[in-house]
Design a protein around this motif. Structure first.
Motif, PDB file in Angstrom:
ATOM      1  N   ARG A   1       0.820  -1.194   0.000  1.00 49.23           N
ATOM      2  CA  ARG A   1       0.000   0.000   0.000  1.00 49.23           C
ATOM      3  C   ARG A   1       0.863   1.257   0.000  1.00 49.23           C
ATOM      4  N   SER A   2       2.022   1.189   0.645  1.00 47.26           N
ATOM      5  CA  SER A   2       2.822   2.392   0.829  1.00 47.26           C
ATOM      6  C   SER A   2       3.609   2.762  -0.422  1.00 47.26           C
ATOM      7  N   SER A   3       3.999   1.784  -1.260  1.00 46.50           N
ATOM      8  CA  SER A   3       4.637   2.144  -2.530  1.00 46.50           C
ATOM      9  C   SER A   3       3.879   1.426  -3.637  1.00 46.50           C
ATOM     10  N   PRO A   4       2.987   2.147  -4.313  1.00 48.23           N
ATOM     11  CA  PRO A   4       1.995   1.509  -5.176  1.00 48.23           C
ATOM     12  C   PRO A   4       2.505   0.988  -6.518  1.00 48.23           C
ATOM     13  N   LEU A   5       3.665   1.431  -6.994  1.00 52.52           N
ATOM     14  CA  LEU A   5       4.090   1.007  -8.339  1.00 52.52           C
ATOM     15  C   LEU A   5       5.352   0.159  -8.233  1.00 52.52           C
ATOM     16  N   PRO A   6       5.207  -1.178  -8.316  1.00 54.27           N
ATOM     17  CA  PRO A   6       6.385  -2.032  -8.155  1.00 54.27           C
ATOM     18  C   PRO A   6       7.366  -1.869  -9.306  1.00 54.27           C
ATOM     19  N   ASP A   7       8.599  -2.378  -9.063  1.00 51.12           N
ATOM     20  CA  ASP A   7       9.666  -2.172 -10.046  1.00 51.12           C
ATOM     21  C   ASP A   7       9.470  -3.013 -11.295  1.00 51.12           C
ATOM     22  N   VAL A   8       8.828  -4.174 -11.147  1.00 58.88           N
ATOM     23  CA  VAL A   8       8.649  -5.067 -12.290  1.00 58.88           C
ATOM     24  C   VAL A   8       7.177  -5.450 -12.383  1.00 58.88           C
ATOM     25  N   PRO A   9       6.715  -5.817 -13.600  1.00 61.63           N
ATOM     26  CA  PRO A   9       5.334  -6.276 -13.715  1.00 61.63           C
ATOM     27  C   PRO A   9       5.179  -7.652 -13.090  1.00 61.63           C
ATOM     28  N   TYR A  10       3.909  -8.018 -12.836  1.00 58.51           N
ATOM     29  CA  TYR A  10       3.654  -9.280 -12.150  1.00 58.51           C
ATOM     30  C   TYR A  10       3.992 -10.460 -13.050  1.00 58.51           C
ATOM     31  N   HIS A  11       3.464 -10.429 -14.270  1.00 56.17           N
ATOM     32  CA  HIS A  11       3.774 -11.494 -15.236  1.00 56.17           C
ATOM     33  C   HIS A  11       4.924 -11.061 -16.114  1.00 56.17           C
ATOM     34  N   LYS A  12       6.081 -11.696 -15.875  1.00 53.45           N
ATOM     35  CA  LYS A  12       7.247 -11.277 -16.683  1.00 53.45           C
ATOM     36  C   LYS A  12       7.270 -11.975 -18.032  1.00 53.45           C
ATOM     37  N   GLU A  13       6.962 -13.295 -18.026  1.00 57.58           N
ATOM     38  CA  GLU A  13       6.938 -14.015 -19.313  1.00 57.58           C
ATOM     39  C   GLU A  13       5.503 -13.992 -19.819  1.00 57.58           C
ATOM     40  N   LEU A  14       5.332 -13.551 -21.094  1.00 54.88           N
ATOM     41  CA  LEU A  14       3.982 -13.432 -21.643  1.00 54.88           C
ATOM     42  C   LEU A  14       3.759 -14.491 -22.713  1.00 54.88           C
ATOM     43  N   GLY A  15       2.521 -15.045 -22.728  1.00 53.11           N
ATOM     44  CA  GLY A  15       2.154 -15.980 -23.803  1.00 53.11           C
ATOM     45  C   GLY A  15       1.923 -15.228 -25.098  1.00 53.11           C
ATOM     46  N   ALA A  16       1.562 -15.966 -26.135  1.00 57.01           N
ATOM     47  CA  ALA A  16       1.452 -15.363 -27.475  1.00 57.01           C
ATOM     48  C   ALA A  16       0.356 -14.317 -27.508  1.00 57.01           C
ATOM     49  N   GLU A  17      -0.853 -14.665 -26.990  1.00 54.46           N
ATOM     50  CA  GLU A  17      -1.944 -13.692 -27.124  1.00 54.46           C
ATOM     51  C   GLU A  17      -1.742 -12.535 -26.162  1.00 54.46           C
ATOM     52  N   GLN A  18      -1.003 -12.789 -25.033  1.00 54.92           N
ATOM     53  CA  GLN A  18      -0.694 -11.672 -24.138  1.00 54.92           C
ATOM     54  C   GLN A  18       0.271 -10.712 -24.831  1.00 54.92           C
ATOM     55  N   LYS A  19       1.226 -11.275 -25.614  1.00 58.15           N
ATOM     56  CA  LYS A  19       2.164 -10.408 -26.331  1.00 58.15           C
ATOM     57  C   LYS A  19       1.413  -9.572 -27.360  1.00 58.15           C
ATOM     58  N   ALA A  20       0.421 -10.206 -28.010  1.00 54.06           N
ATOM     59  CA  ALA A  20      -0.378  -9.468 -29.000  1.00 54.06           C
ATOM     60  C   ALA A  20      -1.103  -8.311 -28.330  1.00 54.06           C
ATOM     61  N   LEU A  21      -1.613  -8.570 -27.100  1.00 51.71           N
ATOM     62  CA  LEU A  21      -2.328  -7.507 -26.371  1.00 51.71           C
ATOM     63  C   LEU A  21      -1.397  -6.361 -26.053  1.00 51.71           C
ATOM     64  N   LYS A  22      -0.166  -6.710 -25.657  1.00 53.49           N
ATOM     65  CA  LYS A  22       0.799  -5.650 -25.337  1.00 53.49           C
ATOM     66  C   LYS A  22       1.109  -4.817 -26.580  1.00 53.49           C
ATOM     67  N   GLU A  23       1.145  -5.466 -27.767  1.00 54.63           N
ATOM     68  CA  GLU A  23       1.369  -4.706 -29.005  1.00 54.63           C
ATOM     69  C   GLU A  23       0.221  -3.752 -29.238  1.00 54.63           C
ATOM     70  N   LYS A  24      -1.043  -4.276 -28.988  1.00 56.58           N
ATOM     71  CA  LYS A  24      -2.225  -3.429 -29.197  1.00 56.58           C
ATOM     72  C   LYS A  24      -2.202  -2.243 -28.243  1.00 56.58           C
ATOM     73  N   GLU A  25      -1.611  -2.467 -27.032  1.00 62.18           N
ATOM     74  CA  GLU A  25      -1.547  -1.399 -26.036  1.00 62.18           C
ATOM     75  C   GLU A  25      -0.688  -0.239 -26.520  1.00 62.18           C
TER      76      GLU A  25
END
Lengths: 175, 79
Positions: free
Chosen positions: A48-72
């Motif tokens: 709660r005290s530091s809201p933005l962590p240094d790394v994302p939760y899911h570091k390795e992304l599957g194929a459709e997750q990678k596609a979503l990141k491209e769309k982002e």
């Protein structure tokens, strides 16, 4: 690498000392040892005290997750609500509402407190019966009455205190 | 996500506003407690002492205490 723990076990067994460490060393890595977090690189955390962590939760992304990141990378207006939530869940583990959710721990704490109160009460009772000496004679009602009379005779605190509450003419406590 | 904008929150002057509210409150609390103490405790006590000493006779009290037998230097009169 395997010889060193074996050597250590031999030494310890000879000294007759067997602890958990030596047993673990004797079995080696048989597959049910937990993998250690690499503490030398930034880690994900829900705090709660530091809201933005240094790394994302899911570091390795599957194929459709990678596609979503491209769309982002394009305009966010083209993202549906489900896609936005999916992107959030890729980056974060728990929402603030989830991480701050109340628990029932207070019931356990309060219950434990009362259990110890009860135990202490029983102990104090036993102590009163079996350990403590009898009360001093100066605490009997007879003595206390004589003590009050002497205090009134001496006029202790006659203005606002003890003797001020006694009516000397009628010999009774003032109403 | 809906596109209605929230009203912009107050961004400045927050400490000043807090200080203004709390200084007034602190003045009221401290003056109030002082006034309550003066008229609830101090004045009645002064009045009680004044009344006591207006109608007190030390010699009468002494004789009463002597009769009760609390002194070591003088004994009750009929002993």
């Amino acid at each position: 690498m395997l010889s060193l723990p074996a050597l250590r076990v031999g030494t310890l067994a000879r000294r007759g000392v067997l602890g958990a460490a030596s047993i673990r060393a004797a079995h080696g890595h048989s597959g049910h040892v937990a993998t250690q977090e690499d503490m030398s690189v930034p880690q994900y955390y829900d705090k709660r005290s530091s809201p933005l962590p240094d790394v994302p939760y899911h570091k390795e992304l599957g194929a459709e997750q990678k596609a979503l990141k491209e769309k982002e990378k394009g305009s966010w207006k083209q993202l549906s609500n489900e896609e936005k939530v999916a992107l959030y869940r890729l980056k974060f583990n728990q929402t603030f509402a989830e991480m701050n959710r109340p628990s029932s721990e207070w019931k356990t704490v309060l219950g434990g407190i009362f259990v110890f109160f009860g135990f202490t009460g029983l102990y104090v009772w036993w102590q009163r019966v079996y350990v403590l000496p009898p009360k001093p004679h100066t605490l009997t009602d007879e003595w206390k009455a004589q003590q009050v009379k002497r205090m009134l005779d001496m006029r202790t605190n006659p203005i606002q205190g003890f003797s001020a509450k006694w009516d000397y003419d009628k010999s009774e406590w003032k109403k | 996500m809906s596109s209605t904008l929230l009203p912009k929150p107050q961004m400045r002057g927050l400490l000043g506003k807090r200080l203004r509210v709390h200084i007034v409150g602190a003045l009221i609390a401290s003056l109030g407690s002082a006034i309550l103490y003066k008229y609830g405790v101090a004045e009645p006590r002064k009045r009680a002492y004044a009344d006591f000493y207006k109608n007190s006779d030390a010699m009468k009290d002494f004789e009463a205490m002597r009769e009760a037998g609390v002194f070591e230097s003088v004994q009750p009169k009929n002993s």
